[in-house]
Design a protein around this motif. Structure first.
Motif, PDB file in Angstrom:
ATOM      1  N   SER A  81      -7.030  -1.545  -7.741  1.00  0.00           N
ATOM      2  CA  SER A  81      -6.369  -2.015  -6.518  1.00  0.00           C
ATOM      3  C   SER A  81      -5.137  -1.211  -6.190  1.00  0.00           C
ATOM      4  O   SER A  81      -4.329  -0.756  -7.189  1.00  0.00           O
ATOM      5  N   TYR A 364      -0.003  -1.952   1.330  1.00  0.00           N
ATOM      6  CA  TYR A 364      -0.658  -1.582   2.567  1.00  0.00           C
ATOM      7  C   TYR A 364      -1.158  -2.998   3.175  1.00  0.00           C
ATOM      8  O   TYR A 364      -1.447  -2.796   4.585  1.00  0.00           O
ATOM      9  N   ARG A 365      -1.252  -3.944   2.663  1.00  0.00           N
ATOM     10  CA  ARG A 365      -1.764  -5.188   3.477  1.00  0.00           C
ATOM     11  C   ARG A 365      -0.768  -5.905   4.148  1.00  0.00           C
ATOM     12  O   ARG A 365      -1.071  -6.694   5.092  1.00  0.00           O
ATOM     13  N   LEU A 366       0.511  -5.356   4.395  1.00  0.00           N
ATOM     14  CA  LEU A 366       1.566  -5.881   4.965  1.00  0.00           C
ATOM     15  C   LEU A 366       1.824  -4.819   6.014  1.00  0.00           C
ATOM     16  O   LEU A 366       2.789  -5.044   6.889  1.00  0.00           O
ATOM     17  N   MET A 369      -2.493  -2.260  10.500  1.00  0.00           N
ATOM     18  CA  MET A 369      -3.852  -1.899  10.352  1.00  0.00           C
ATOM     19  C   MET A 369      -4.650  -2.634  11.478  1.00  0.00           C
ATOM     20  O   MET A 369      -4.470  -3.363  11.924  1.00  0.00           O
ATOM     21  N   GLN A 397     -11.514  -1.274   6.754  1.00  0.00           N
ATOM     22  CA  GLN A 397      -9.858  -1.447   7.179  1.00  0.00           C
ATOM     23  C   GLN A 397      -9.295   0.197   7.374  1.00  0.00           C
ATOM     24  O   GLN A 397      -9.560   0.892   6.504  1.00  0.00           O
TER      25      GLN A 397
END
Lengths: 430, 74
Positions: A81, A364-366, A369, A397
């Motif tokens: 991850s 990166y999920r915040l 995107m 993604q």
């Protein structure tokens, strides 16, 4: 005479209505059997996480729409991850979250922590029944347990039918309590990752330095969800649902495995800091779904808009179109599009010498995107009435730069790499 | 921008709801709506699995159902 006739007509109409509705009369309903739904899902990202998830769900009508349903989910996750650190022109060394050992990342590679391995069990139970005329009540329990995380939740909702059951209004609440106790402890916010590069006199000195970056004990988070919905039958072939959701969570929101690179004017990493997120988040969402039956099959289109006080706004469009190939087979293309803006606390890296922000994360999920899912499902009803289905999808993604200027060597590095995944699923209902 | 969009969505939803009184079908016209594939959660298992994937990979969850508690998913 007239009355008898009328009664007969009413009875005949009731029987016909039941047949049309597919509703089994009460006597038979009490003899209903358990309906079982099972599925096995594979989720595999290129060079990152692989997950296998098994679902076993059971549902039974105990008569008069007194329905109990239960679900057991087991999943296992392995792989790597993204840590949040930026790639560099040279090999980078990182300390594992547990403090036991190190791993190295090659030049120009996105730093990934490859030690993820977890098994999760999820259990759910839900009871739904009519309360009094036109009202229905439902309540349930939810438990999710993995090695370092426990989530417990209860929910309750009330629904009322209007307008000959063409309109249903519902309100629900869910309360969740999550506990996290990560391997190696929770990092102290913005503390610097201790990396043993021979500067410590012995193992004990390293352990002491590592221990100073950790907080003892577990932490928790409470989540309150409110969900209000209206379901409306539009026509014989069409129905719609509208939901408004409000969710507020308080407690530990930080991801203990994520870090931020502190870089100099040349873009070279000087240190790594553990991230720090706010201890509260409030979210709003509106959701609209429409189902429409045509001569070909059924189309299912939904749209969701969500916004929160971390400044993340997102739009999601999800479409499924079931095309009946024959009386007992169908194919169902699926397309989903998702877009989110960056959280105000999102920083792909921190600049050396600048004052630390109050909160920051390079997860990166915040970040900004877009993502899309493209796939299809093929299902068949067998002679026994059982259903077998296969689903294959591709998920991509594409993280984006939300206006940050990269210094020096970071301009040559890919700070926003795409992520690709394959989703494969087999389902069997009996 | 967000506020404007929220207001527009709110207005559209309100107008839709006002129109609801004249919408709908008679009980004997529910043959198609009663089909299993016309249920809003017809594919509950798939939707649950999707929710878990996107909960783990994106910043937004919930909407269709409770955003709820979660997992330490990566």
């Amino acid at each position: 005479m007239q009355l008898t006739k009328s009664k007969n007509v009413t009875a005949a109409l009731a029987t016909a209505t039941c047949a049309l509705l597919g509703v089994t009369p009460t006597v038979d309903a009490q003899e209903s059997v358990w309906e079982m739904d099972t599925a096995l899902l594979y989720y595999g990202e290129t060079d990152r996480v692989t997950a296998v998830e098994g679902v076993f769900a059971a549902k039974k009508d105990f008569g008069d729409e007194h329905i109990f349903s239960a679900k057991l989910v087991l999943d296992t996750l392995t792989g790597a991850s993204a840590t949040g650190a930026v790639p560099q022109e040279s090999v980078q060394t990182f300390t594992r979250p547990s403090g036991n050992g190190q791993y190295q990342i090659n030049a120009s590679d996105t730093p990934l922590d490859d030690t993820f391995k977890d098994t999760r069990v999820q259990l759910e139970g839900q009871w739904t029944q009519p309360l009094w005329q036109d009202y229905k009540v439902s309540s349930g329990l939810h438990l999710s347990k993995e090695y370092d995380y426990l989530s417990l939740a209860v929910n309750g909702s009330l629904a009322k039918d209007f307008n000959q059951k063409n309109t249903t209004v519902s309100a629900g609440v869910s309360l969740a309590f999550d506990t996290i106790d990560p391997e190696g402890g929770r990092p102290v916010a913005f503390s610097q990752m201790v990396i043993d590069q021979g500067q410590f006199a012995n193992e004990e000195a390293y352990r002491t330095a590592f221990g100073e970056t950790r907080q003892s004990g577990s932490d928790d988070k409470t989540i309150v969800d409110l969900l209000f919905g209206v379901t409306q039958v539009i026509s014989r072939k069409m129905l719609m649902q509208f939901n408004y959701g409000y969710s507020v969570s308080e407690g530990y929101h930080t991801d203990p495995f994520k870090v931020l690179s502190v870089v100099n004017e040349q873009g070279q990493t000087q240190s790594l800091l553990y991230e720090n997120r706010p201890d509260k988040r409030a979210r709003h969402s509106v959701y609209w779904q429409t189902k429409y039956a045509s001569s070909l099959g059924v189309s299912d289109v939904s749209y969701r808009f969500a916004t929160d006080d971390w400044d993340i706004n997102s739009h999601t469009i999800d479409t499924r179109f079931r095309i009946n190939l024959s009386n007992n087979t169908y194919i169902q293309p699926h397309f989903r599009y998702y877009q989110q803006s960056a959280a105000d606390l999102y920083r792909p890296f921190l600049m050396e010498g600048n004052e630390l922000p109050k909160h920051a994360s390079a997860d990166y999920r915040l970040g900004e995107m877009t993502a899309y899912t493209l796939g299809f499902k093929y299902g068949m009803t067998m002679a026994s009435g059982n259903e077998l289905a296969f689903r294959l999808e591709y998920y991509q993604q594409n993280p984006k730069n939300s206006g940050v200027t990269a210094p020096g060597i970071l301009q040559q590095q890919n700070l926003y790499p795409s992520l690709n995944a394959i989703i494969a699923q087999v389902s069997y209902s009996f | 921008m967000t506020n404007k969009l929220t207001k527009i969505i709110g207005l559209v939803l309100a107008l839709q709801l006002v129109g609801c009184a004249s919408l709908g079908v008679k009980p004997w016209e529910r043959d198609i709506l009663a089909k299993k594939e016309m249920a809003l959660d017809a594919e509950g298992i798939d939707l649950g699995l999707d929710d878990h994937i996107y909960f783990s990979k994106e910043a937004t969850s919930g909407g269709r159902a409770f955003a709820g508690g979660g997992c330490g998913c990566n």
